[in-house]
Design an enzyme around this catalytic site. Structure first.
Site, PDB file in Angstrom:
ATOM      1  N   GLU A 246     -41.986  17.082   6.104  1.00  0.00           N
ATOM      2  CA  GLU A 246     -41.239  17.150   7.441  1.00  0.00           C
ATOM      3  C   GLU A 246     -39.867  16.979   7.180  1.00  0.00           C
ATOM      4  OE1 GLU A 246     -42.892  18.022  10.122  1.00  0.00           O
ATOM      5  OE2 GLU A 246     -45.049  17.639   9.068  1.00  0.00           O
ATOM      6  N   CYS A 280     -34.445  14.667  13.680  1.00  0.00           N
ATOM      7  CA  CYS A 280     -34.443  15.887  13.115  1.00  0.00           C
ATOM      8  C   CYS A 280     -34.602  17.117  14.204  1.00  0.00           C
ATOM      9  CB  CYS A 280     -35.768  15.816  12.286  1.00  0.00           C
ATOM     10  SG  CYS A 280     -37.097  15.335  13.483  1.00  0.00           S
TER      11      CYS A 280
HETATM   12  P1  NAD Z   1     -33.478  11.672   2.510  1.00  0.00           P
HETATM   13  O1  NAD Z   1     -34.227  12.690   1.923  1.00  0.00           O
HETATM   14  O2  NAD Z   1     -32.306  11.187   1.894  1.00  0.00           O
HETATM   15  O3  NAD Z   1     -34.710  10.270   2.048  1.00  0.00           O
HETATM   16  C1  NAD Z   1     -36.086  10.231   2.612  1.00  0.00           C
HETATM   17  C2  NAD Z   1     -36.693   9.275   1.829  1.00  0.00           C
HETATM   18  O4  NAD Z   1     -36.814   9.968   0.454  1.00  0.00           O
HETATM   19  C3  NAD Z   1     -36.067   7.918   1.607  1.00  0.00           C
HETATM   20  O5  NAD Z   1     -37.234   6.833   1.608  1.00  0.00           O
HETATM   21  C4  NAD Z   1     -35.719   8.185  -0.115  1.00  0.00           C
HETATM   22  O6  NAD Z   1     -35.598   6.974  -0.597  1.00  0.00           O
HETATM   23  C5  NAD Z   1     -36.609   8.801  -0.566  1.00  0.00           C
HETATM   24  N1  NAD Z   1     -36.028   9.550  -1.794  1.00  0.00           N
HETATM   25  C6  NAD Z   1     -34.828   9.809  -2.370  1.00  0.00           C
HETATM   26  N2  NAD Z   1     -35.050  10.469  -3.363  1.00  0.00           N
HETATM   27  C7  NAD Z   1     -36.131  10.722  -3.710  1.00  0.00           C
HETATM   28  C8  NAD Z   1     -36.787  11.259  -4.943  1.00  0.00           C
HETATM   29  N3  NAD Z   1     -36.143  12.093  -5.691  1.00  0.00           N
HETATM   30  N4  NAD Z   1     -38.165  11.378  -4.993  1.00  0.00           N
HETATM   31  C9  NAD Z   1     -38.764  10.531  -3.984  1.00  0.00           C
HETATM   32  N5  NAD Z   1     -38.343  10.254  -2.837  1.00  0.00           N
HETATM   33  C10 NAD Z   1     -36.897  10.047  -2.770  1.00  0.00           C
HETATM   34  O7  NAD Z   1     -33.581  11.474   3.685  1.00  0.00           O
HETATM   35  P2  NAD Z   1     -32.823  10.539   5.107  1.00  0.00           P
HETATM   36  O8  NAD Z   1     -31.599  10.710   4.759  1.00  0.00           O
HETATM   37  O9  NAD Z   1     -33.712   9.488   4.826  1.00  0.00           O
HETATM   38  O10 NAD Z   1     -33.546  11.287   6.464  1.00  0.00           O
HETATM   39  C11 NAD Z   1     -32.609  12.445   6.998  1.00  0.00           C
HETATM   40  C12 NAD Z   1     -33.457  13.612   7.012  1.00  0.00           C
HETATM   41  O11 NAD Z   1     -34.674  13.579   7.224  1.00  0.00           O
HETATM   42  C13 NAD Z   1     -32.731  14.701   7.855  1.00  0.00           C
HETATM   43  O12 NAD Z   1     -32.358  16.100   7.198  1.00  0.00           O
HETATM   44  C14 NAD Z   1     -33.821  14.924   8.804  1.00  0.00           C
HETATM   45  O13 NAD Z   1     -33.740  16.080   9.812  1.00  0.00           O
HETATM   46  C15 NAD Z   1     -34.990  14.589   8.056  1.00  0.00           C
HETATM   47  N6  NAD Z   1     -36.144  14.345   9.447  1.00  0.00           N
HETATM   48  C16 NAD Z   1     -37.181  14.953   9.592  1.00  0.00           C
HETATM   49  C17 NAD Z   1     -38.116  14.595  10.355  1.00  0.00           C
HETATM   50  C18 NAD Z   1     -39.162  15.550  10.847  1.00  0.00           C
HETATM   51  O14 NAD Z   1     -40.130  15.064  11.202  1.00  0.00           O
HETATM   52  N7  NAD Z   1     -38.983  16.803  10.316  1.00  0.00           N
HETATM   53  C19 NAD Z   1     -38.012  13.467  10.944  1.00  0.00           C
HETATM   54  C20 NAD Z   1     -36.931  12.694  10.519  1.00  0.00           C
HETATM   55  C21 NAD Z   1     -35.780  13.036   9.678  1.00  0.00           C
END
Ligand code: NAD
Length: 514
Positions: A246, A280
């Site tokens: 997502e 998002c």
């Molecule tokens: P992010 O990708 O920076 O982090 C998300 C999660 O991934 C965190 O828990 C982080 O610690 C983890 N992570 C980071 N590197 C990783 C790796 N190499 N392997 C596994 N896990 C790892 O995202 P964010 O800044 O927390 O969230 C913002 C983004 O999320 C925006 O792009 C937003 O649009 C998206 N988002 C999408 C939805 C949806 O339902 N489509 C909902 C909310 C947020």
């Protein structure tokens, strides 16, 4: 990055801790242990051991634990909303509305319907009429859930609920920016008496997340940004671990010539500045028909200027709080500067508020924008509302689809048939008509994106449950034919050729002499 060495401990006792902070003030509000690779593997091993017993419970028995969790959550709603608001910087009313109420409703919905939704499904066979086929669904096993910080409670909880109700166990990795909002989920499941190790949490940054991806879980359910998703997909390829993603969006709103201007303007402002734009499914760009552009833009600007921006983590009446982190402010600054350099006008906001300390940015409206600007092409994830005037529906649809993203989209028109015609041509996982974002609150409807906005779906009734199941097929006998072997089994013989030709003719009308 919130991971720090804990200096108060002796060298042997020293361990890495994750410091939870108030997003707006930076004040420390908690401390949690970081899970290294070994700890993640141990959690997954325990989750696997716990899964067999959990899966043997009936849907009803599993539902009882979820309902107990729901009651505890509702009793503690104020305290939970406070924690979420402090970690994200958002008004408590937003935490109540979109995180706690949604969580309670998802539990009610799935506890009531999951068993029916996962009942065996007969498959009618069009040719092999003597056979019968059916699908049955079994839990995948252990699900790794990696969640973001913007809705840190519901985006973890809703996936936990769907994974658990079908009989999986879960290891949850919340965002390092909002660990307490994840921890309270685990604490409340413990209070609800959930059997040990059915839901566990591992704290840490991307390293902990990466360890979970390669830990051998049966599926990774990831909500977050596209860059992280690419890392996860590469890592998951090694073990062929299935994923559901997502991801981000650049959601367009089309305001047709026949739209209700007041409703469209109110929706654009709320849809763009809710949670300080860190949604998002935020309205990230607007295409308004020239005929109504002037009153629409004037009303959007007027409403935007009235928004009360401030520290939402205390008790003040605030509409828009801070961003989660300084780096989010820098993204908006970069996009606004880029747009202004390329000719955009700032109609409201456009800077950090003078009197506020912390990661704040004024709710901002840009006009005279174009697709040459980052603000119209890259996800902003902040309080930025660029508005572009278009000549007709065709131009609006073309521009709305001119994006690598395809999460949600919004169409405003007072003519339902017209709105439907536009909606059906937009490349997005969900298109809402005369409303924004709210489809998330309907667990019957699928949530997920196309293009670079995601892979797979959560919610969507049975669709979301099946993301956490193996689908298995059984083909049996409807009628037992008195045959010792099928026609196509060994031994083959040339004399069978005319027989098969006859069958072709019968079935497909082919091979007839003209
Ligand atoms: P992010 O990708 O920076 O982090 C998300 C999660 O991934 C965190 O828990 C982080 O610690 C983890 N992570 C980071 N590197 C990783 C790796 N190499 N392997 C596994 N896990 C790892 O995202 P964010 O800044 O927390 O969230 C913002 C983004 O999320 C925006 O792009 C937003 O649009 C998206 N988002 C999408 C939805 C949806 O339902 N489509 C909902 C909310 C947020």
């Amino acid at each position: 990055m919130a991971i720090e060495q804990d200096a108060s401990r002796t060298e042997q006792e020293e361990r890495k801790v994750l410091v939870a902070r108030n997003a707006t003030t930076g004040e420390m509000i908690g401390e949690l242990p970081v899970a290294d690779e070994e700890a993640v593997l141990a959690a997954v091993t325990r989750a696997r051991a716990a899964q067999l017993a959990w899966a043997t419970l009936s849907f009803q028995q599993r539902g009882v634990y979820l309902q107990r969790f729901r009651d505890i959550m509702l009793d503690r709603a104020d305290a939970i909303a406070r924690i979420i608001s402090r970690e994200v910087g958002k008004p408590q009313i937003e935490s109540m509305m979109s995180e706690i109420i949604a969580g309670a409703d998802f539990i009610n919905y799935y506890v009531k319907h999951a068993e029916k939704m996962l009942a065996d499904e007969p498959i009618p066979l069009h040719l092999l009429k003597h056979r019968k086929s059916y699908l049955h669904y079994v839990p995948l096993g252990v699900i790794g859930i990696i969640s973001p910080w913007n809705f840190p409670f519901i985006l973890a909880l809703s996936e936990v609920i769907t994974a658990l109700i079908v009989g999986n166990t879960v290891v949850l990795k919340p965002s390092e920016l909002t660990p307490l909002s994840g921890q309270i989920i685990i604490d409340m499941f413990a209070r609800a008496g959930l059997p040990q190790d059915v839901v566990q949490i591992v704290h840490g940054d991307g390293k902990t997340g990466a360890a979970l991806v390669k830990s051998g879980v049966d599926k990774i359910c990831f909500t977050g940004g596209g860059a992280t998703a690419r890392h996860i997909m590469r890592a998951a390829a090694d073990t062929l671990t299935p994923i559901v993603f997502e991801l981000g969006g650049k959601d367009p709103m089309i305001v047709c010539a026949d739209a209700d201007v007041e409703r469209a303007a109110q929706a654009a402002v709320w849809g763009s500045f809710l949670n300080c734009g860190q949604v998002c499914a935020s309205v990230e760009r607007v295409y308004v028909h020239r005929e109504i552009a002037e009153p629409f833009i004037a009303r959007v600007v007027e409403l935007t200027k009235k928004l009360r921006v401030g520290n939402a983590t205390g008790n003040a009446d605030v509409d828009v709080g801070s961003l989660v982190h300084e780096r989010q402010v820098q993204i908006i600054e970069r996009q606004v500067n880029d747009a202004v350099e390329k000719g955009a006008h700032v109609a409201a906001g456009g800077k950090r508020p003078e009197k506020l300390v912390g990661p704040f940015y004024e709710p901002t409206v840009l006009t005279h924008v174009s697709h040459a600007m980052a603000a119209m092409r890259e996800e902003t994830f902040g309080p930025l509302l660029p508005i572009m005037v278009v000549e007709d529906d065709e131009e609006a649809i073309r521009l709305a689809n001119d994006s690598v993203f395809g999460l949600d989209a919004y169409v405003f028109s007072t003519d339902s048939a017209h709105a439907d015609r536009v909606a059906r041509r937009i490349e997005a996982g969900t298109v809402m008509i005369n409303d924004v974002i709210a489809s998330y609150m309907a667990p019957e409807t699928p949530w997920g994106g196309i293009k670079q906005s995601g892979i797979g779906r959560v919610h969507g009734g049975a669709l979301g449950l099946k993301e956490f199941c193996q689908v298995r097929h059984v083909m049996g006998e409807r009628v037992r034919l008195p045959l010792k072997r099928e026609l196509w089994w060994y031994p083959y013989h040339q004399s069978q050729v005319p027989l098969f030709k006859g069958i072709f003719k019968l079935l497909f009308g082919r091979g007839k002499k003209k």
